[in-house]
Design a protein around this motif. Structure first.
Motif, PDB file in Angstrom:
ATOM      1  N   SER A 109       0.855  -1.182   0.000  1.00 52.00           N
ATOM      2  CA  SER A 109       0.000   0.000   0.000  1.00 52.00           C
ATOM      3  C   SER A 109       0.889   1.229   0.000  1.00 52.00           C
ATOM      4  N   GLY A 110       0.413   2.269  -0.637  1.00 61.11           N
ATOM      5  CA  GLY A 110       1.197   3.488  -0.739  1.00 61.11           C
ATOM      6  C   GLY A 110       0.557   4.635   0.016  1.00 61.11           C
ATOM      7  N   LEU A 111       0.610   5.787  -0.587  1.00 58.25           N
ATOM      8  CA  LEU A 111       0.092   6.993   0.058  1.00 58.25           C
ATOM      9  C   LEU A 111      -1.432   6.985   0.042  1.00 58.25           C
ATOM     10  N   VAL A 112      -1.999   7.637   1.023  1.00 54.95           N
ATOM     11  CA  VAL A 112      -3.452   7.747   1.102  1.00 54.95           C
ATOM     12  C   VAL A 112      -3.797   9.228   1.115  1.00 54.95           C
ATOM     13  N   VAL A 113      -4.576   9.654   0.124  1.00 55.05           N
ATOM     14  CA  VAL A 113      -5.036  11.037   0.066  1.00 55.05           C
ATOM     15  C   VAL A 113      -6.550  11.029   0.214  1.00 55.05           C
ATOM     16  N   GLY A 114      -7.059  11.726   1.223  1.00 53.27           N
ATOM     17  CA  GLY A 114      -8.507  11.852   1.404  1.00 53.27           C
ATOM     18  C   GLY A 114      -9.109  10.577   1.950  1.00 53.27           C
ATOM     19  N   THR A 115     -10.393  10.654   2.221  1.00 52.43           N
ATOM     20  CA  THR A 115     -11.101   9.483   2.716  1.00 52.43           C
ATOM     21  C   THR A 115     -12.095   9.029   1.652  1.00 52.43           C
ATOM     22  N   ALA A 116     -12.511   7.811   1.777  1.00 47.74           N
ATOM     23  CA  ALA A 116     -13.381   7.248   0.755  1.00 47.74           C
ATOM     24  C   ALA A 116     -14.836   7.656   0.992  1.00 47.74           C
ATOM     25  N   SER A 117     -15.062   8.948   1.024  1.00 46.64           N
ATOM     26  CA  SER A 117     -16.434   9.415   1.211  1.00 46.64           C
ATOM     27  C   SER A 117     -17.130   9.406  -0.140  1.00 46.64           C
ATOM     28  N   HIS A 118     -18.410   9.623  -0.144  1.00 46.31           N
ATOM     29  CA  HIS A 118     -19.107   9.589  -1.418  1.00 46.31           C
ATOM     30  C   HIS A 118     -18.646  10.727  -2.315  1.00 46.31           C
ATOM     31  N   GLU A 119     -18.536  11.909  -1.757  1.00 48.90           N
ATOM     32  CA  GLU A 119     -18.056  13.039  -2.537  1.00 48.90           C
ATOM     33  C   GLU A 119     -16.569  13.189  -2.291  1.00 48.90           C
ATOM     34  N   LEU A 120     -15.832  13.412  -3.340  1.00 50.70           N
ATOM     35  CA  LEU A 120     -14.398  13.534  -3.152  1.00 50.70           C
ATOM     36  C   LEU A 120     -14.016  14.887  -2.564  1.00 50.70           C
ATOM     37  N   LEU A 245      -4.694   5.633 -13.270  1.00 47.49           N
ATOM     38  CA  LEU A 245      -3.295   5.470 -13.663  1.00 47.49           C
ATOM     39  C   LEU A 245      -2.706   6.866 -13.844  1.00 47.49           C
ATOM     40  N   ALA A 246      -1.806   7.235 -12.957  1.00 49.39           N
ATOM     41  CA  ALA A 246      -1.159   8.547 -13.046  1.00 49.39           C
ATOM     42  C   ALA A 246       0.099   8.409 -13.885  1.00 49.39           C
ATOM     43  N   LEU A 247       0.137   9.173 -14.971  1.00 49.09           N
ATOM     44  CA  LEU A 247       1.228   9.065 -15.939  1.00 49.09           C
ATOM     45  C   LEU A 247       2.231  10.188 -15.692  1.00 49.09           C
ATOM     46  N   GLY A 248       3.345   9.842 -15.138  1.00 48.52           N
ATOM     47  CA  GLY A 248       4.412  10.824 -14.983  1.00 48.52           C
ATOM     48  C   GLY A 248       4.353  11.607 -13.693  1.00 48.52           C
ATOM     49  N   THR A 249       5.406  12.371 -13.526  1.00 45.34           N
ATOM     50  CA  THR A 249       5.658  13.085 -12.282  1.00 45.34           C
ATOM     51  C   THR A 249       4.534  14.040 -11.880  1.00 45.34           C
ATOM     52  N   PHE A 250       4.062  14.852 -12.827  1.00 41.04           N
ATOM     53  CA  PHE A 250       3.122  15.902 -12.426  1.00 41.04           C
ATOM     54  C   PHE A 250       1.774  15.327 -12.016  1.00 41.04           C
ATOM     55  N   ALA A 251       1.311  14.362 -12.759  1.00 42.97           N
ATOM     56  CA  ALA A 251       0.036  13.747 -12.391  1.00 42.97           C
ATOM     57  C   ALA A 251       0.159  13.072 -11.023  1.00 42.97           C
ATOM     58  N   ALA A 252       1.235  12.333 -10.844  1.00 44.88           N
ATOM     59  CA  ALA A 252       1.412  11.582  -9.591  1.00 44.88           C
ATOM     60  C   ALA A 252       1.563  12.538  -8.420  1.00 44.88           C
ATOM     61  N   GLN A 253       2.436  13.509  -8.568  1.00 40.88           N
ATOM     62  CA  GLN A 253       2.705  14.407  -7.442  1.00 40.88           C
ATOM     63  C   GLN A 253       1.509  15.301  -7.132  1.00 40.88           C
ATOM     64  N   THR A 258       2.479  15.039  -3.113  1.00 41.17           N
ATOM     65  CA  THR A 258       3.791  14.615  -2.628  1.00 41.17           C
ATOM     66  C   THR A 258       4.864  15.137  -3.562  1.00 41.17           C
ATOM     67  N   LYS A 259       6.088  15.140  -3.070  1.00 37.86           N
ATOM     68  CA  LYS A 259       7.244  15.481  -3.915  1.00 37.86           C
ATOM     69  C   LYS A 259       8.060  14.237  -4.244  1.00 37.86           C
ATOM     70  N   LEU A 260       7.600  13.079  -3.810  1.00 39.64           N
ATOM     71  CA  LEU A 260       8.353  11.854  -4.074  1.00 39.64           C
ATOM     72  C   LEU A 260       8.463  11.608  -5.579  1.00 39.64           C
ATOM     73  N   SER A 261       9.548  10.978  -5.964  1.00 42.47           N
ATOM     74  CA  SER A 261       9.795  10.729  -7.388  1.00 42.47           C
ATOM     75  C   SER A 261       8.970   9.538  -7.875  1.00 42.47           C
ATOM     76  N   ILE A 262       8.856   9.473  -9.195  1.00 44.74           N
ATOM     77  CA  ILE A 262       8.168   8.344  -9.822  1.00 44.74           C
ATOM     78  C   ILE A 262       8.774   7.018  -9.363  1.00 44.74           C
ATOM     79  N   GLY A 263      10.090   6.986  -9.315  1.00 43.96           N
ATOM     80  CA  GLY A 263      10.776   5.754  -8.919  1.00 43.96           C
ATOM     81  C   GLY A 263      10.336   5.275  -7.542  1.00 43.96           C
ATOM     82  N   LYS A 264      10.020   6.225  -6.666  1.00 43.79           N
ATOM     83  CA  LYS A 264       9.571   5.872  -5.315  1.00 43.79           C
ATOM     84  C   LYS A 264       8.073   5.557  -5.293  1.00 43.79           C
ATOM     85  N   LEU A 265       7.347   6.175  -6.191  1.00 49.06           N
ATOM     86  CA  LEU A 265       5.880   6.074  -6.118  1.00 49.06           C
ATOM     87  C   LEU A 265       5.323   4.864  -6.862  1.00 49.06           C
ATOM     88  N   ARG A 266       6.078   4.391  -7.831  1.00 47.50           N
ATOM     89  CA  ARG A 266       5.534   3.284  -8.623  1.00 47.50           C
ATOM     90  C   ARG A 266       5.657   1.965  -7.833  1.00 47.50           C
TER      91      ARG A 266
END
Ligand code: URA
Ligand code: URA
Length: 314
Positions: A109-120, A245-253, A258-266
């Motif tokens: 499991s990786g990073l968790v952003v937000g909670t799984a509520s009905h509305e984001l 599917l987040a493609l590349g640094t900007f989408a992922a970060q 986060t500021k973590l690199s793709i290499g760390k996030l994938r």
């Protein structure tokens, strides 16, 4: 489609993704393609390959991380599957190997952003009620300066009920000309990557963090991301995919804050307001650095598996 044609397409897809040897032990994809060109219609691929001098052999350690160290009895070489009864679609190759596995074999499991509520979003963002409303707002948007230099807005496109959503960075020249996401060279590669996991562009929704082209394709600026990302977030909220599917640094970060690199996030399954989010390299980065194709292949296989699991659960 006969077995040979199916195998040819399959091998082409794998080659596009940078595979060079895992499909057929001891035989490169290039060699296999040559065999395909030469062999005449016996329909027996093992025999054709053997006749061409390709005795299946233990492979020496590949230079890059292997996808699957050895074809195991449980996952026979795809060639056999293709030469037996042609399946309606080529089966994706075996399980991804790169991500470090948890003790149960599941990717970590990786990073968790937000909670799984009905509305984001709970915030004070405009409540667009449809993708069309978002597209209209994007077309009229002046929240950052990018609209001034852009030919067209590129709000994103695809299935409004997509279970699989791809998020890129920003439109490039071709996207700016056409108003459509991922239609240039990187886009063509994305289409092939999707095909390799049995998805079409019509199945998925494809969007970007920025909806107008940055001049000369420069990197998005923080102000631009801040101004534009609410559109993306609302698109995700309306579509409510089963996988992002987040493609590349900007989408992922951007999505994972986060500021973590793709290499760390994938190689991990992150959660974006409850939605599993997989990070991989940007297709444009793959065009520059083909050695990232193999990890990308593993990432998209993981994304596909999560989609299948989510579907199975209903
Ligand atoms: N690169 C992106 O990030 N998005 C596109 O739409 C095209 C290229
Ligand atoms: N750098 C990027 O900008 N994108 C990638 O996908 C990988 C490295």
């Amino acid at each position: 489609m006969d077995a040979r044609e199916q195998l040819r397409r399959y091998l082409e897809q794998r080659r596009e993704l940078g595979e060079s040897e895992f499909v057929l032990d001891g035989l490169s994809v290039e060699d296999a393609m040559r065999v395909l060109g030469a062999a005449s219609g016996t329909g027996d691929w093992r025999a054709a390959l053997k006749a061409a001098g390709a005795t299946p052999a233990e492979r020496s350690a590949p230079a890059v991380a292997p996808l699957a160290p050895k074809p195991s009895p449980a996952s026979p070489p795809r060639v056999e599957a293709a030469s037996a009864a042609p399946e309606p679609r080529p089966a994706p190759a075996s399980e991804p190997a790169a991500p470090p596995k948890g003790s149960d074999g599941a990717p970590p499991s990786g990073l968790v952003v937000g909670t799984a509520s009905h509305e984001l979003f709970g915030g004070n963002q405009p409540r667009f009620n449809s993708l069309e409303e978002i597209a209209a707002a994007v077309a009229a948007c002046t929240k950052c300066g990018l609209y001034k230099g852009a030919l067209n807005p590129v709000p994103g496109e695809g299935n409004p009920n997509a279970e699989f959503m791809c998020v890129g960075e920003a439109p490039g020249a071709k996207e700016d000309e056409t108003g459509r996401p991922f239609v240039g060279q990187a886009g063509q590669l994305l289409t092939k990557i999707l095909a390799a996991i049995n998805l079409t562009r019509e199945d998925v929704f494809i969007g970007n963090v920025l909806k107008h082209r940055p001049p000369g394709n420069r990197n998005p600026l923080p102000d631009e991301i801040a101004a534009c990302s609410p559109y993306l977030i609302r698109q995700i909220e309306l579509i409510r995919p089963k996988v992002i599917l987040a493609l590349g640094t900007f989408a992922a970060q951007t999505l994972l804050d986060t500021k973590l690199s793709i290499g760390k996030l994938r190689g991990q399954v992150h959660r974006y307001y409850g939605v599993p989010l997989i990070v991989t390299y940007h297709p444009a980065a793959l065009l520059r650095n083909p050695s990232w194709k193999r990890p990308t292949w593993e990432d998209v296989q993981l994304a596909r598996r999560i989609l299948d699991d989510a579907r199975a659960r209903g």
